[in-house]
Structures are given as structure tokens and as C-alpha cells.
Design a protein around this motif. Structure first.
Motif, PDB file in Angstrom:
ATOM      1  N   LYS A   7     -26.091  32.299  23.508  1.00 18.39           N
ATOM      2  CA  LYS A   7     -27.494  32.661  23.722  1.00 18.39           C
ATOM      3  C   LYS A   7     -28.333  31.456  24.165  1.00 18.39           C
ATOM      4  CE  LYS A   7     -27.631  36.701  20.779  1.00 18.39           C
ATOM      5  NZ  LYS A   7     -28.143  37.335  19.565  1.00 18.39           N
ATOM      6  N   THR A   8     -27.995  30.278  23.680  1.00 22.46           N
ATOM      7  CA  THR A   8     -28.733  29.078  24.061  1.00 22.46           C
ATOM      8  C   THR A   8     -28.563  28.781  25.550  1.00 22.46           C
ATOM      9  OG1 THR A   8     -28.560  28.174  21.828  1.00 22.46           O
ATOM     10  CG2 THR A   8     -29.063  26.616  23.591  1.00 22.46           C
ATOM     11  N   ILE A   9     -27.371  28.982  26.073  1.00 25.35           N
ATOM     12  CA  ILE A   9     -27.168  28.793  27.515  1.00 25.35           C
ATOM     13  C   ILE A   9     -28.077  29.747  28.289  1.00 25.35           C
ATOM     14  CG2 ILE A   9     -25.549  29.029  29.453  1.00 25.35           C
ATOM     15  CD1 ILE A   9     -23.338  28.075  27.534  1.00 25.35           C
ATOM     16  N   LEU A  10     -28.113  31.015  27.875  1.00 22.16           N
ATOM     17  CA  LEU A  10     -28.971  31.987  28.554  1.00 22.16           C
ATOM     18  C   LEU A  10     -30.439  31.568  28.488  1.00 22.16           C
ATOM     19  CD1 LEU A  10     -27.295  35.326  27.411  1.00 22.16           C
ATOM     20  CD2 LEU A  10     -27.179  34.282  29.684  1.00 22.16           C
ATOM     21  N   LYS A  15     -35.200  29.307  31.663  1.00 24.37           N
ATOM     22  CA  LYS A  15     -36.342  28.398  31.809  1.00 24.37           C
ATOM     23  C   LYS A  15     -36.510  27.957  33.266  1.00 24.37           C
ATOM     24  CE  LYS A  15     -35.975  26.247  27.239  1.00 24.37           C
ATOM     25  NZ  LYS A  15     -35.612  24.974  26.551  1.00 24.37           N
ATOM     26  N   GLU A  16     -35.446  28.035  34.048  1.00 22.18           N
ATOM     27  CA  GLU A  16     -35.475  27.544  35.426  1.00 22.18           C
ATOM     28  C   GLU A  16     -35.772  28.633  36.459  1.00 22.18           C
ATOM     29  OE1 GLU A  16     -35.395  24.301  35.816  1.00 22.18           O
ATOM     30  OE2 GLU A  16     -35.092  24.174  33.641  1.00 22.18           O
ATOM     31  N   LEU A  17     -35.878  29.892  36.015  1.00 19.40           N
ATOM     32  CA  LEU A  17     -36.152  30.970  36.966  1.00 19.40           C
ATOM     33  C   LEU A  17     -37.413  30.667  37.763  1.00 19.40           C
ATOM     34  CD1 LEU A  17     -35.311  34.099  34.795  1.00 19.40           C
ATOM     35  CD2 LEU A  17     -34.058  33.276  36.787  1.00 19.40           C
ATOM     36  N   PRO A  18     -37.471  30.960  39.028  1.00 17.53           N
ATOM     37  CA  PRO A  18     -36.520  31.764  39.797  1.00 17.53           C
ATOM     38  C   PRO A  18     -35.336  30.970  40.359  1.00 17.53           C
ATOM     39  CG  PRO A  18     -38.334  31.198  41.220  1.00 17.53           C
ATOM     40  CD  PRO A  18     -38.640  30.604  39.857  1.00 17.53           C
ATOM     41  N   ASN A  19     -35.247  29.678  40.009  1.00 22.40           N
ATOM     42  CA  ASN A  19     -34.167  28.847  40.542  1.00 22.40           C
ATOM     43  C   ASN A  19     -32.960  28.843  39.616  1.00 22.40           C
ATOM     44  OD1 ASN A  19     -35.726  27.991  42.794  1.00 22.40           O
ATOM     45  ND2 ASN A  19     -36.814  26.577  41.446  1.00 22.40           N
ATOM     46  N   GLU A  20     -31.852  28.336  40.119  1.00 20.70           N
ATOM     47  CA  GLU A  20     -30.655  28.199  39.303  1.00 20.70           C
ATOM     48  C   GLU A  20     -30.870  27.099  38.275  1.00 20.70           C
ATOM     49  OE1 GLU A  20     -26.892  27.802  41.298  1.00 20.70           O
ATOM     50  OE2 GLU A  20     -27.171  29.644  42.438  1.00 20.70           O
ATOM     51  N   GLY A  21     -30.414  27.361  37.062  1.00 21.71           N
ATOM     52  CA  GLY A  21     -30.380  26.358  36.008  1.00 21.71           C
ATOM     53  C   GLY A  21     -28.963  25.824  35.916  1.00 21.71           C
ATOM     54  N   CYS A  22     -28.810  24.614  35.358  1.00 20.46           N
ATOM     55  CA  CYS A  22     -27.472  24.030  35.305  1.00 20.46           C
ATOM     56  C   CYS A  22     -27.364  23.025  34.168  1.00 20.46           C
ATOM     57  CB  CYS A  22     -27.135  23.353  36.625  1.00 20.46           C
ATOM     58  SG  CYS A  22     -28.312  22.067  37.131  1.00 20.46           S
ATOM     59  N   GLY A  23     -26.135  22.674  33.870  1.00 22.57           N
ATOM     60  CA  GLY A  23     -25.890  21.670  32.852  1.00 22.57           C
ATOM     61  C   GLY A  23     -24.412  21.526  32.564  1.00 22.57           C
ATOM     62  N   TRP A  36     -25.662  20.504  27.413  1.00 24.56           N
ATOM     63  CA  TRP A  36     -26.436  19.418  28.014  1.00 24.56           C
ATOM     64  C   TRP A  36     -27.222  19.987  29.201  1.00 24.56           C
ATOM     65  CZ3 TRP A  36     -25.979  14.905  25.350  1.00 24.56           C
ATOM     66  CH2 TRP A  36     -24.854  14.740  24.541  1.00 24.56           C
ATOM     67  N   PRO A  37     -28.397  20.578  28.958  1.00 21.36           N
ATOM     68  CA  PRO A  37     -29.202  21.090  30.074  1.00 21.36           C
ATOM     69  C   PRO A  37     -29.571  19.932  31.005  1.00 21.36           C
ATOM     70  CG  PRO A  37     -30.079  21.837  27.981  1.00 21.36           C
ATOM     71  CD  PRO A  37     -29.053  20.790  27.675  1.00 21.36           C
ATOM     72  N   MET A  38     -29.493  20.187  32.293  1.00 23.04           N
ATOM     73  CA  MET A  38     -29.789  19.153  33.272  1.00 23.04           C
ATOM     74  C   MET A  38     -30.740  19.706  34.323  1.00 23.04           C
ATOM     75  SD  MET A  38     -25.958  17.620  33.348  1.00 23.04           S
ATOM     76  CE  MET A  38     -26.308  15.982  33.917  1.00 23.04           C
ATOM     77  N   ARG A  39     -31.431  18.800  34.973  1.00 26.80           N
ATOM     78  CA  ARG A  39     -32.399  19.184  35.999  1.00 26.80           C
ATOM     79  C   ARG A  39     -31.653  19.530  37.284  1.00 26.80           C
ATOM     80  NH1 ARG A  39     -35.008  16.608  40.049  1.00 26.80           N
ATOM     81  NH2 ARG A  39     -33.986  14.632  39.596  1.00 26.80           N
ATOM     82  N   ASN A  40     -32.023  20.655  37.865  1.00 24.11           N
ATOM     83  CA  ASN A  40     -31.496  21.006  39.186  1.00 24.11           C
ATOM     84  C   ASN A  40     -32.266  20.144  40.182  1.00 24.11           C
ATOM     85  OD1 ASN A  40     -30.777  22.113  41.632  1.00 24.11           O
ATOM     86  ND2 ASN A  40     -31.032  24.235  40.992  1.00 24.11           N
ATOM     87  N   ASP A  56     -24.359  10.536  34.766  1.00 16.92           N
ATOM     88  CA  ASP A  56     -23.784   9.369  34.094  1.00 16.92           C
ATOM     89  C   ASP A  56     -24.343   9.202  32.682  1.00 16.92           C
ATOM     90  OD1 ASP A  56     -22.269   8.838  36.347  1.00 16.92           O
ATOM     91  OD2 ASP A  56     -23.589   7.235  37.080  1.00 16.92           O
ATOM     92  N   GLN A  57     -25.649   9.421  32.527  1.00 13.98           N
ATOM     93  CA  GLN A  57     -26.273   9.297  31.197  1.00 13.98           C
ATOM     94  C   GLN A  57     -25.686  10.313  30.224  1.00 13.98           C
ATOM     95  OE1 GLN A  57     -30.486   9.733  31.857  1.00 13.98           O
ATOM     96  NE2 GLN A  57     -30.669   7.767  32.905  1.00 13.98           N
ATOM     97  N   VAL A  58     -25.520  11.545  30.690  1.00 16.38           N
ATOM     98  CA  VAL A  58     -24.970  12.597  29.825  1.00 16.38           C
ATOM     99  C   VAL A  58     -23.511  12.289  29.467  1.00 16.38           C
ATOM    100  CG1 VAL A  58     -24.308  15.035  29.761  1.00 16.38           C
ATOM    101  CG2 VAL A  58     -26.592  14.381  30.526  1.00 16.38           C
ATOM    102  N   MET A  59     -22.748  11.801  30.436  1.00 17.27           N
ATOM    103  CA  MET A  59     -21.350  11.452  30.163  1.00 17.27           C
ATOM    104  C   MET A  59     -21.270  10.348  29.093  1.00 17.27           C
ATOM    105  SD  MET A  59     -19.691  13.562  32.040  1.00 17.27           S
ATOM    106  CE  MET A  59     -18.031  12.975  32.186  1.00 17.27           C
ATOM    107  N   ASP A  60     -22.168   9.372  29.163  1.00 18.64           N
ATOM    108  CA  ASP A  60     -22.208   8.317  28.145  1.00 18.64           C
ATOM    109  C   ASP A  60     -22.537   8.895  26.765  1.00 18.64           C
ATOM    110  OD1 ASP A  60     -21.629   6.389  30.068  1.00 18.64           O
ATOM    111  OD2 ASP A  60     -23.723   5.716  30.275  1.00 18.64           O
ATOM    112  N   GLN A  61     -23.472   9.843  26.732  1.00 15.66           N
ATOM    113  CA  GLN A  61     -23.839  10.471  25.454  1.00 15.66           C
ATOM    114  C   GLN A  61     -22.679  11.289  24.885  1.00 15.66           C
ATOM    115  OE1 GLN A  61     -27.597  12.567  25.836  1.00 15.66           O
ATOM    116  NE2 GLN A  61     -28.516  10.830  26.895  1.00 15.66           N
TER     117      GLN A  61
END
Length: 128
Positions: A7-10, A15-23, A36-40, A56-61
Motif C-alpha cells: 500500500k505504501t508503494i501505491l 503523489k506523482e500523478l499525473p506523472n509516473e512515480g518511481c523509486g 526508496w521513493p525517488m524524484r522522476n 548513488d545516495q540511495v545506494m549508499d544508504q
């Protein structure tokens, strides 16, 4: 994955509608533990891109959490959760799981795939 994780992914991609969200998704074994929600970085209802510095920051985390990079998620606003031609063409990591969330239309759902050399295999998501 847990029902809450699903549900958290959904929630995140809506939050990014009408655009694609990603992470990204990390965890241990085949158990999804962290979203790890990320900015499109190229906002569009039809595609997504992730900034290399943010990646890179997320991979380090993930390393600090001692979790493995398990997958990439993105949404198909007003579409179905099936890989598009571009999704298949840009899937360069056969070891990762590719999660696609359908949001904004009728039925909201997430499906998972393994993609390798242009071949797409559906993977069942086990929710506990």
C-alpha cells in the motif's frame, strides 16, 4: 512483502500523478524491507528517469542499512501494470525485480516482473 509495504508503494506513486512515480526497493533475500521513493527527473505520464546522484545516495544508504538492492518500481498512471516497450528496452539489470503500479484509473494494483534480453517473466508478489 507486507500489505503495508504494498500500500505504501501505491501511496508514493499516487503523489506523482499525473506523472509516473518511481523509486527503489531494498531488502534481504527476496524480502522487501525498504521503499526508496525517488524524484522522476524527467516528469511525464509516460516515462521516468532517476537522477544518477540521487541513485548513488540511495545506494549508499542501502549499504548502511545492510540491505541489498532488490528492485525498481514505477507507476503507469491510468494504465495497466504491464511493462511497456520502453520498460523492456531499458531493463538492463536482470537480477532486479521490476515492479509496476497501476494507479489513477480503475483497479489499483502492483505487478512484478523479471526482464532479461527482451523477455518478460511475471513474478507473483507474496503479501503477508
Amino acid at each position: 512483502m507486507t500489505n503495508r509495504f504494498y500500500k505504501t508503494i501505491l501511496i508514493e506513486v499516487k503523489k506523482e500523478l499525473p506523472n509516473e512515480g518511481c523509486g527503489f526497493i531494498s531488502g534481504t533475500g527476496n524480502i522487501c524491507k525498504t521503499i526508496w521513493p525517488m524524484r522522476n527527473s524527467e516528469p511525464s505520464p509516460y516515462s521516468f528517469a532517476i537522477d544518477p546522484d540521487e541513485q548513488d545516495q540511495v545506494m549508499d544508504q542501502m549499504l548502511l542499512k545492510k540491505e541489498a538492492f532488490l528492485g525498481i518500481y514505477h507507476s503507469h498512471p491510468y494504465g495497466i501494470p504491464v511493462p511497456s516497450r520502453d520498460d523492456v528496452a531499458f531493463a538492463h539489470h536482470p537480477e532486479l525485480y521490476y515492479f509496476i503500479a497501476a494507479v489513477g484509473g480503475g483497479k489499483e494494483e502492483i505487478r512484478c516482473y523479471k526482464i532479461h534480453n527482451g523477455k518478460v517473466k511475471h513474478i507473483d508478489i507474496l503479501i503477508d
